[in-house]
Design an enzyme around this catalytic site. Structure first.
Site, PDB file in Angstrom:
ATOM      1  N   ASP A  73       0.855  -1.186   0.000  1.00  0.00           N
ATOM      2  CA  ASP A  73       0.000   0.000   0.000  1.00  0.00           C
ATOM      3  C   ASP A  73       0.897   1.245   0.000  1.00  0.00           C
ATOM      4  O   ASP A  73       1.884   1.285  -0.736  1.00  0.00           O
ATOM      5  CB  ASP A  73      -0.961  -0.042   1.190  1.00  0.00           C
ATOM      6  CG  ASP A  73      -2.109   0.959   1.063  1.00  0.00           C
ATOM      7  OD1 ASP A  73      -3.120   0.611   0.444  1.00  0.00           O
ATOM      8  OD2 ASP A  73      -1.985   2.092   1.584  1.00  0.00           O
ATOM      9  N   TYR A  78      -3.186  11.050   0.220  1.00  0.00           N
ATOM     10  CA  TYR A  78      -3.727  10.809  -1.119  1.00  0.00           C
ATOM     11  C   TYR A  78      -3.631  12.068  -1.970  1.00  0.00           C
ATOM     12  O   TYR A  78      -3.287  12.015  -3.160  1.00  0.00           O
ATOM     13  CB  TYR A  78      -5.176  10.331  -1.021  1.00  0.00           C
ATOM     14  CG  TYR A  78      -5.295   8.895  -0.593  1.00  0.00           C
ATOM     15  CD1 TYR A  78      -5.546   7.890  -1.516  1.00  0.00           C
ATOM     16  CD2 TYR A  78      -5.132   8.528   0.740  1.00  0.00           C
ATOM     17  CE1 TYR A  78      -5.635   6.559  -1.142  1.00  0.00           C
ATOM     18  CE2 TYR A  78      -5.216   7.205   1.136  1.00  0.00           C
ATOM     19  CZ  TYR A  78      -5.465   6.228   0.196  1.00  0.00           C
ATOM     20  OH  TYR A  78      -5.537   4.910   0.575  1.00  0.00           O
ATOM     21  N   HIS A  86      -4.657  -7.836   1.133  1.00  0.00           N
ATOM     22  CA  HIS A  86      -3.946  -6.556   1.092  1.00  0.00           C
ATOM     23  C   HIS A  86      -3.151  -6.286   2.365  1.00  0.00           C
ATOM     24  O   HIS A  86      -2.093  -5.671   2.322  1.00  0.00           O
ATOM     25  CB  HIS A  86      -4.975  -5.448   0.870  1.00  0.00           C
ATOM     26  CG  HIS A  86      -4.393  -4.097   0.650  1.00  0.00           C
ATOM     27  ND1 HIS A  86      -3.671  -3.765  -0.464  1.00  0.00           N
ATOM     28  CD2 HIS A  86      -4.432  -2.980   1.422  1.00  0.00           C
ATOM     29  CE1 HIS A  86      -3.291  -2.501  -0.384  1.00  0.00           C
ATOM     30  NE2 HIS A  86      -3.728  -1.996   0.755  1.00  0.00           N
TER      31      HIS A  86
END
Length: 432
Positions: free
Chosen positions: A232, A358, A410
């Site tokens: 990630d 982000y 994940h």
């Protein structure tokens, strides 16, 4: 107001009766008798690890959330206003109402944050200031003198809690089915804006900046040869560490290699077509959270800062969809483990500050980068997408390890710590 302060709830007339009862009888007076009894059960203290040698500019840290913040959390959970149920029989519209209600009920009546603090405080923790920002990290040294230093970086919506179950096997392999030559010294920082790390007050803390800060951290700790691992956002930071040829970095391991379709010389083969289809489906149906956090982190931050249920739903949805659990995250993680992570976001008010990463990096720095340092890759079956090995070979000139694990998603270290540890042992065996 510091990051753990909370407004005086007495200003809300609707809460006066509840607040008065809590003041008179303590928080336990608001909970069922069974919950109070469960909380009173003694829990074994976790094993503590020795403190590493003192380092200039590095300060010891202990997690200690004020009780007022925990009381406030319980109070807010008691006053939640729920929406109507979803209109579909699955998770396609988001977290099903019944699932989130059950999690919130457990959070309010049974969960104990103090046990989460005990987990963290069993390990040596520190803060150090880098480029004007306080960085929190765990630093656990092995008893084995030839241990290899490793830097582990989490992502969103994860935290240092993802790696807790792997620390013991990594630093003390002889007590966990391994050999002395498998040992690591472990460093696990909290990303800027996450958990107990400081929150950037200006723009500019994207992946390249974080990578430079991590290199400073490892140099400050005295490590001259080390390796790095991540998935990630952690995969992005680790990729940039390799891109920047961080001083002393010998190799990297990725469980989410950032590999997007390169210019294709021929028509994509079946494996490439499958990966492209995964990426198209993710962008079309599952990337709303990323687009929102990448463009309006402040707006979503208001909900995440004000409502613990909003923060829980925002994270729990990803644990349901991204684990190898068939949308049943409690089948691979305990409720306490899930709430340890969610509570850390809530109690440090990290909803907006974590989302800003982000806006800083998602469309610019989280991209395919050609690397000429040694790269190892482990793919877990329920990862968001599976890039073909040929893409990795075109991008990583020194790809020396590639393996597909039997289980996991994940959150590889969180879900499958034994498999994750085994992958790191194998991947770095030739680097020592």
């Amino acid at each position: 107001m510091d990051q753990f302060s909370h407004p005086d709830l007495s200003r809300r007339a609707a809460l006066r009766g509840v607040a008065t009862a809590a003041a008179a009888g303590g928080l336990a007076s608001l909970l069922p008798a069974s919950a109070g009894a469960a909380d009173a059960v003694a829990k074994p203290a976790p094993v503590a690890y020795a403190q590493p040698p003192a380092v200039a500019g590095v300060r010891p840290f202990k997690a200690a959330i004020p009780q007022a913040a925990l009381d406030d959390l319980k109070l807010r959970l008691s006053m939640v206003r729920w929406p109507e149920p979803e209109l579909v029989p699955d998770w396609s519209q988001g977290v099903p109402l019944a699932r989130l209600q059950a999690l919130a009920d457990y959070w309010q009546h049974q969960y104990d944050w103090r046990q989460a603090e005990a987990k963290l405080n069993a390990f040596p923790q520190f803060t150090t200031r880098i480029d004007g920002l306080d960085i929190h990290f765990l630093h656990v040294r092995s008893k084995h003198p030839d241990a290899l230093p490793i830097l582990l970086t989490h992502g969103w919506p994860g935290s240092v809690f993802e790696f807790i179950k792997s620390i013991g096997p990594l630093v003390d392999p002889t007590a966990h089915g391994g050999k002395a030559e498998d040992a690591f010294h472990v460093v696990i920082p909290s990303l800027p804006g996450y958990g107990f790390s400081g929150k950037p007050s200006t723009t500019g803390w994207g992946l390249p900046h974080i990578a430079r800060a991590w290199a400073t951290l490892m140099r400050r700790l005295g490590y001259r040869k080390w390796v790095a691992q991540g998935g990630d956002w952690g995969g992005g930071v680790t990729t940039w560490l390799a891109k920047q040829h961080a001083d002393g970095l010998a190799a990297v391991h990725l469980n989410l290699p950032i590999l997007f379709p390169p210019p294709l010389e021929d028509a994509p083969d079946q494996e490439e077509q499958a990966t492209i289809a995964q990426l198209v489906a993710f962008d079309g149906n599952k990337s709303g959270y990323a687009k929102l956090q990448g463009t309006r982190p402040q707006t979503i931050g208001y909900a995440l800062a004000d409502s613990p249920v909003a923060q829980a739903a925002w994270i729990y949805e990803k644990l349901g969809e991204w684990t190898d659990s068939g949308n049943d995250p409690e089948s691979v993680l305990t409720r306490d483990e899930i709430l340890d992570n969610i509570s850390l976001y809530w109690l440090t008010d990290s909803g907006a500050s974590s989302a800003r990463l982000y806006a800083e990096s998602f469309t610019t720095d989280f991209s395919t980068q050609k690397l000429d340092l040694p790269v190892a890759v482990s793919l877990f079956p329920r990862e968001l997408y599976h890039p073909p090995r040929k893409w990795a070979e075109r991008t990583y000139s020194k790809l020396y390890y590639w393996n597909e694990a039997a289980r996991g998603g994940h959150f590889a270290a969180f879900e499958q710590p034994t498999l994750f540890t085994a992958e790191l042992r194998r991947a770095f065996a030739t680097v020592r």
